[in-house]
Design a protein around this motif. Structure first.
Motif, PDB file in Angstrom:
ATOM      1  N   HIS A  69       0.846  -1.197   0.000  1.00  0.00           N
ATOM      2  CA  HIS A  69       0.000   0.000   0.000  1.00  0.00           C
ATOM      3  C   HIS A  69       0.882   1.248   0.000  1.00  0.00           C
ATOM      4  CE1 HIS A  69      -3.122  -2.952   1.230  1.00  0.00           C
ATOM      5  NE2 HIS A  69      -3.872  -2.141   0.509  1.00  0.00           N
ATOM      6  N   LEU A  70       0.787   1.990  -1.082  1.00  0.00           N
ATOM      7  CA  LEU A  70       1.684   3.131  -1.325  1.00  0.00           C
ATOM      8  C   LEU A  70       1.204   4.376  -0.594  1.00  0.00           C
ATOM      9  CD1 LEU A  70       1.784   2.629  -5.189  1.00  0.00           C
ATOM     10  CD2 LEU A  70       3.496   1.816  -3.544  1.00  0.00           C
ATOM     11  N   PRO A  71       2.123   5.129   0.016  1.00  0.00           N
ATOM     12  CA  PRO A  71       1.720   6.382   0.659  1.00  0.00           C
ATOM     13  C   PRO A  71       1.154   7.363  -0.366  1.00  0.00           C
ATOM     14  CG  PRO A  71       3.966   5.773   1.273  1.00  0.00           C
ATOM     15  CD  PRO A  71       3.553   4.866   0.160  1.00  0.00           C
ATOM     16  N   THR A  72       0.375   8.287   0.135  1.00  0.00           N
ATOM     17  CA  THR A  72      -0.265   9.303  -0.697  1.00  0.00           C
ATOM     18  C   THR A  72       0.772  10.197  -1.380  1.00  0.00           C
ATOM     19  OG1 THR A  72      -2.032   9.330   0.915  1.00  0.00           O
ATOM     20  CG2 THR A  72      -1.955  11.189  -0.583  1.00  0.00           C
ATOM     21  N   VAL A  73       0.417  10.702  -2.568  1.00  0.00           N
ATOM     22  CA  VAL A  73       1.198  11.779  -3.193  1.00  0.00           C
ATOM     23  C   VAL A  73       0.515  13.094  -2.837  1.00  0.00           C
ATOM     24  CG1 VAL A  73       2.012  12.789  -5.354  1.00  0.00           C
ATOM     25  CG2 VAL A  73       1.917  10.302  -5.114  1.00  0.00           C
ATOM     26  N   LEU A  74       1.289  14.011  -2.259  1.00  0.00           N
ATOM     27  CA  LEU A  74       0.759  15.321  -1.875  1.00  0.00           C
ATOM     28  C   LEU A  74       1.058  16.347  -2.958  1.00  0.00           C
ATOM     29  CD1 LEU A  74       2.033  15.352   1.833  1.00  0.00           C
ATOM     30  CD2 LEU A  74      -0.181  14.536   0.975  1.00  0.00           C
ATOM     31  N   ASN A  75       0.189  17.349  -3.067  1.00  0.00           N
ATOM     32  CA  ASN A  75       0.483  18.433  -4.002  1.00  0.00           C
ATOM     33  C   ASN A  75       1.451  19.423  -3.352  1.00  0.00           C
ATOM     34  OD1 ASN A  75      -1.034  20.041  -2.267  1.00  0.00           O
ATOM     35  ND2 ASN A  75      -2.821  20.156  -3.623  1.00  0.00           N
ATOM     36  N   GLU A  76       1.734  20.513  -4.057  1.00  0.00           N
ATOM     37  CA  GLU A  76       2.754  21.453  -3.561  1.00  0.00           C
ATOM     38  C   GLU A  76       2.302  22.195  -2.304  1.00  0.00           C
ATOM     39  OE1 GLU A  76       5.652  22.869  -6.926  1.00  0.00           O
ATOM     40  OE2 GLU A  76       3.615  23.207  -7.615  1.00  0.00           O
ATOM     41  N   GLN A  77       0.973  22.158  -2.034  1.00  0.00           N
ATOM     42  CA  GLN A  77       0.460  22.791  -0.810  1.00  0.00           C
ATOM     43  C   GLN A  77       0.400  21.802   0.358  1.00  0.00           C
ATOM     44  OE1 GLN A  77      -1.216  23.314  -3.975  1.00  0.00           O
ATOM     45  NE2 GLN A  77       0.225  25.023  -4.017  1.00  0.00           N
ATOM     46  N   GLY A  78       0.850  20.552   0.108  1.00  0.00           N
ATOM     47  CA  GLY A  78       0.849  19.549   1.160  1.00  0.00           C
ATOM     48  C   GLY A  78      -0.479  18.839   1.345  1.00  0.00           C
ATOM     49  N   GLU A  79      -1.413  19.040   0.378  1.00  0.00           N
ATOM     50  CA  GLU A  79      -2.703  18.337   0.431  1.00  0.00           C
ATOM     51  C   GLU A  79      -2.630  17.100  -0.461  1.00  0.00           C
ATOM     52  OE1 GLU A  79      -5.419  22.367   0.281  1.00  0.00           O
ATOM     53  OE2 GLU A  79      -4.379  21.678  -1.516  1.00  0.00           O
ATOM     54  N   MET A  92      -3.000  14.895  -3.455  1.00  0.00           N
ATOM     55  CA  MET A  92      -3.166  15.257  -4.855  1.00  0.00           C
ATOM     56  C   MET A  92      -4.500  14.718  -5.361  1.00  0.00           C
ATOM     57  SD  MET A  92      -0.621  14.598  -8.078  1.00  0.00           S
ATOM     58  CE  MET A  92       0.499  15.932  -7.706  1.00  0.00           C
ATOM     59  N   SER A  93      -5.298  15.616  -5.919  1.00  0.00           N
ATOM     60  CA  SER A  93      -6.597  15.209  -6.438  1.00  0.00           C
ATOM     61  C   SER A  93      -7.061  16.245  -7.451  1.00  0.00           C
ATOM     62  CB  SER A  93      -7.627  15.111  -5.314  1.00  0.00           C
ATOM     63  OG  SER A  93      -7.921  16.406  -4.815  1.00  0.00           O
ATOM     64  N   LYS A  94      -8.083  15.873  -8.201  1.00  0.00           N
ATOM     65  CA  LYS A  94      -8.649  16.801  -9.183  1.00  0.00           C
ATOM     66  C   LYS A  94      -9.184  18.041  -8.475  1.00  0.00           C
ATOM     67  CE  LYS A  94     -11.009  13.161 -10.693  1.00  0.00           C
ATOM     68  NZ  LYS A  94     -10.186  11.967 -10.473  1.00  0.00           N
ATOM     69  N   ARG A  95      -9.808  17.837  -7.313  1.00  0.00           N
ATOM     70  CA  ARG A  95     -10.371  18.976  -6.564  1.00  0.00           C
ATOM     71  C   ARG A  95      -9.279  19.938  -6.112  1.00  0.00           C
ATOM     72  NH1 ARG A  95     -13.669  14.943  -4.728  1.00  0.00           N
ATOM     73  NH2 ARG A  95     -12.323  14.498  -2.952  1.00  0.00           N
ATOM     74  N   ASN A  96      -8.085  19.395  -5.865  1.00  0.00           N
ATOM     75  CA  ASN A  96      -6.983  20.237  -5.379  1.00  0.00           C
ATOM     76  C   ASN A  96      -6.079  20.711  -6.503  1.00  0.00           C
ATOM     77  OD1 ASN A  96      -7.789  20.118  -2.728  1.00  0.00           O
ATOM     78  ND2 ASN A  96      -6.577  18.308  -2.255  1.00  0.00           N
ATOM     79  N   GLY A  97      -6.608  20.732  -7.723  1.00  0.00           N
ATOM     80  CA  GLY A  97      -5.889  21.360  -8.836  1.00  0.00           C
ATOM     81  C   GLY A  97      -4.911  20.475  -9.574  1.00  0.00           C
ATOM     82  N   ALA A  98      -4.963  19.153  -9.367  1.00  0.00           N
ATOM     83  CA  ALA A  98      -4.054  18.265 -10.113  1.00  0.00           C
ATOM     84  C   ALA A  98      -4.388  18.317 -11.601  1.00  0.00           C
ATOM     85  CB  ALA A  98      -4.194  16.830  -9.590  1.00  0.00           C
ATOM     86  N   LYS A  99      -3.357  18.210 -12.417  1.00  0.00           N
ATOM     87  CA  LYS A  99      -3.538  18.259 -13.870  1.00  0.00           C
ATOM     88  C   LYS A  99      -3.631  16.842 -14.434  1.00  0.00           C
ATOM     89  CE  LYS A  99       0.242  20.823 -14.564  1.00  0.00           C
ATOM     90  NZ  LYS A  99       1.237  21.775 -15.098  1.00  0.00           N
ATOM     91  N   ALA A 100      -4.323  16.717 -15.553  1.00  0.00           N
ATOM     92  CA  ALA A 100      -4.357  15.430 -16.252  1.00  0.00           C
ATOM     93  C   ALA A 100      -2.948  15.076 -16.711  1.00  0.00           C
ATOM     94  CB  ALA A 100      -5.289  15.511 -17.459  1.00  0.00           C
ATOM     95  N   VAL A 101      -2.612  13.790 -16.695  1.00  0.00           N
ATOM     96  CA  VAL A 101      -1.282  13.332 -17.116  1.00  0.00           C
ATOM     97  C   VAL A 101      -0.971  13.820 -18.533  1.00  0.00           C
ATOM     98  CG1 VAL A 101       0.032  11.270 -17.747  1.00  0.00           C
ATOM     99  CG2 VAL A 101      -1.218  11.335 -15.603  1.00  0.00           C
ATOM    100  N   THR A 102      -1.971  13.768 -19.404  1.00  0.00           N
ATOM    101  CA  THR A 102      -1.743  14.162 -20.803  1.00  0.00           C
ATOM    102  C   THR A 102      -1.390  15.648 -20.935  1.00  0.00           C
ATOM    103  OG1 THR A 102      -4.153  14.294 -20.936  1.00  0.00           O
ATOM    104  CG2 THR A 102      -3.123  12.350 -21.906  1.00  0.00           C
ATOM    105  N   GLN A 103      -1.739  16.449 -19.933  1.00  0.00           N
ATOM    106  CA  GLN A 103      -1.376  17.874 -19.997  1.00  0.00           C
ATOM    107  C   GLN A 103       0.142  18.054 -19.912  1.00  0.00           C
ATOM    108  OE1 GLN A 103      -3.857  20.437 -17.603  1.00  0.00           O
ATOM    109  NE2 GLN A 103      -2.407  22.145 -17.763  1.00  0.00           N
TER     110      GLN A 103
END
Length: 460
Positions: free
Chosen positions: A230-240, A242-253
């Motif tokens: 079970h892999l630990p979570t990936v956090l975004n740059e704000q430490g939240e 990573m999710s679509k709601r928190n501004g994550a970009k699509a891989v294809t972007q």
């Protein structure tokens, strides 16, 4: 035993870097052990699933080179199989019908929370020896619940988290089929993993709570569960998270923004796994080194500046001929058509760039009109230097069009007008390339069309 891993995303939105890392590790483990990697689409959430999301998953994985050996399999196409296995569990006494309504469940939860107890199903409809069940209400379709074993605990050795033990008293009886007979997530996953012969389940740690329930279902069906990591979570740059709601970009972007697939694999690999202090490595090295013993236990934080740095290292190391088609795609987006000069242009400018978009911006000057930066033109293209520019035009018109001859022409003009290289090179760069900072002037000019260079110098 041959390793068989899987990536099983839900197509309920675009796939971002946190999701794709959960594909990277099972893919890498399968490849590093000569195993199989299976793609499975968990599309039972009919309201939120979409074909567009499936397309982005497949497109993103293809771009990153995360090739699958089997699939994609779709859970909605396997409903008959799930229902057959449900009948098996019924016949073996592992499931029972529960007629408790949603309103009754909500009231039960409220009472439990008021008593500061953990909200959970209380087993009202669970058959037990000597127990009298309530009368079956008319016209109510029951859910099917799984009989969680009483007493004892579920234990597994997680390849990331170590030994995990959860008491069965903590688990209530899981709903494994809805009133309309459709099976639920935890049940479908187990049937899929059994049918597909999955040996290792490598997934995000948001699934840890599902694991003891799934282990029970495996054993009820007469199978030992796979190895879990079970892999630990990936956090975004704000430490939240990573999710679509928190501004994550699509891989294809990231592809469209000019990142290289091998650089993305390199960067993502380091978000939760390490090989000593190695920061930059090829895909081949990653697959040689990868194992489950060096997965990190703590959450990793995404850092776009670090990603750009990793991308720049891969860009510099990449063969010019292989890089050129990627830059050509970026030029096409600008409405420009590249030619056979592009590999050499890439070779000349790639050390200054961190994405193929940045490289295409440099290449643009070779395929489109240039508008010099006004401030740089005013600073460098002065009346004092214009006579030298005119001399250079004459020299260039007469010389062979290669780096050596162009270099000789520049030196001749410098000597004739008593100038140092920057005094002539800066205005030439501004007029020909639009900016005063470029690689070696003779190399830049040699890659340009001769007429274009002369016209731009004359127009200055």
């Amino acid at each position: 035993m041959k390793v068989r891993t899987r990536f099983a995303p839900s197509p309920t939105g675009f796939i971002h870097l946190g999701n794709i890392r959960s594909a990277l590790y099972p893919w890498a483990f399968a490849r590093s052990t000569q195993g199989d990697f299976i793609l499975r689409i968990e599309d039972t959430d009919l309201e939120r699933s979409s074909q567009a999301a499936v397309d982005v998953i497949i497109e993103g994985m293809k771009w990153l080179g995360l090739d699958h050996d089997e699939g994609p399999f779709f859970q909605m196409q396997r409903m008959d199989r799930y229902k057959a296995v449900l009948e098996q569990l019924k016949a073996a006494g592992h499931v029972y019908p529960c007629y408790m309504s949603v309103a009754e469940l909500d009231a039960l939860r409220e009472r439990q929370m008021a008593a500061k107890e953990k909200p959970r199903y209380d087993g009202t409809w669970r058959p037990e020896p000597g127990k009298t069940l309530p009368p079956v209400p008319e016209g109510v379709q029951p859910v099917l619940r799984f009989r969680t074993p009483v007493g004892g605990s579920v234990v597994w050795d997680d390849k990331v988290k170590g030994r995990i033990e959860i008491g069965n008293a903590e688990l209530d009886d899981l709903v494994i089929a809805r009133p309309d007979g459709t099976p639920t997530y935890n049940f479908c996953v187990v049937v899929d993993d059994i049918d597909m012969g999955i040996t290792h389940v490598i997934r995000g740690d948001d699934h840890v709570n599902n694991t003891p329930r799934q282990i029970h279902i495996f054993r009820a069906l007469g199978h030992e569960p796979p190895v879990y990591a079970h892999l630990p979570t990936v956090l975004n740059e704000q430490g939240e998270k990573m999710s679509k709601r928190n501004g994550a970009k699509a891989v294809t972007q990231y592809r469209d923004e000019g990142y290289l697939p091998d650089a993305m694999v390199n960067y993502l690999a380091r978000l939760g796994w390490s090989h000593g202090d190695d920061e930059i490595f090829s895909r081949q090295q990653f697959l040689q080194w990868f194992d489950l013993d060096h997965l990190g236990r703590s959450a990793a934080q995404f850092d776009e500046a670090k990603l750009r740095w990793v991308n720049a290292q891969h860009l510099k190391a990449m063969d010019d001929a292989a890089l050129a088609p990627l830059v050509a795609q970026q030029l096409e987006r600008m409405g420009l058509q590249a030619d056979d000069r592009l590999p050499a242009i890439c070779g000349l400018f790639k050390d200054r760039c961190d994405t193929t978009v940045a490289l295409a911006q440099w290449a643009r000057a070779f395929y489109a009109d240039v508008v010099p930066d006004a401030a740089e033109q005013a600073q460098h293209v002065t009346d004092a230097v214009r006579p030298a520019l005119q001399s250079l035009v004459q020299q260039l018109e007469a010389c062979a069009w290669d780096k050596v001859a162009i270099g000789a022409a520049i030196k001749s003009v410098l000597a004739e007008h008593g100038l140092k290289m920057p005094q002539l090179a800066m205005p030439v760069r501004v007029l020909v390339m639009g900016t005063a900072q470029t690689p070696s002037l003779d190399a830049v000019l040699a890659l340009h069309d001769k007429k274009v260079v002369i016209t731009r110098l004359q127009n200055g």
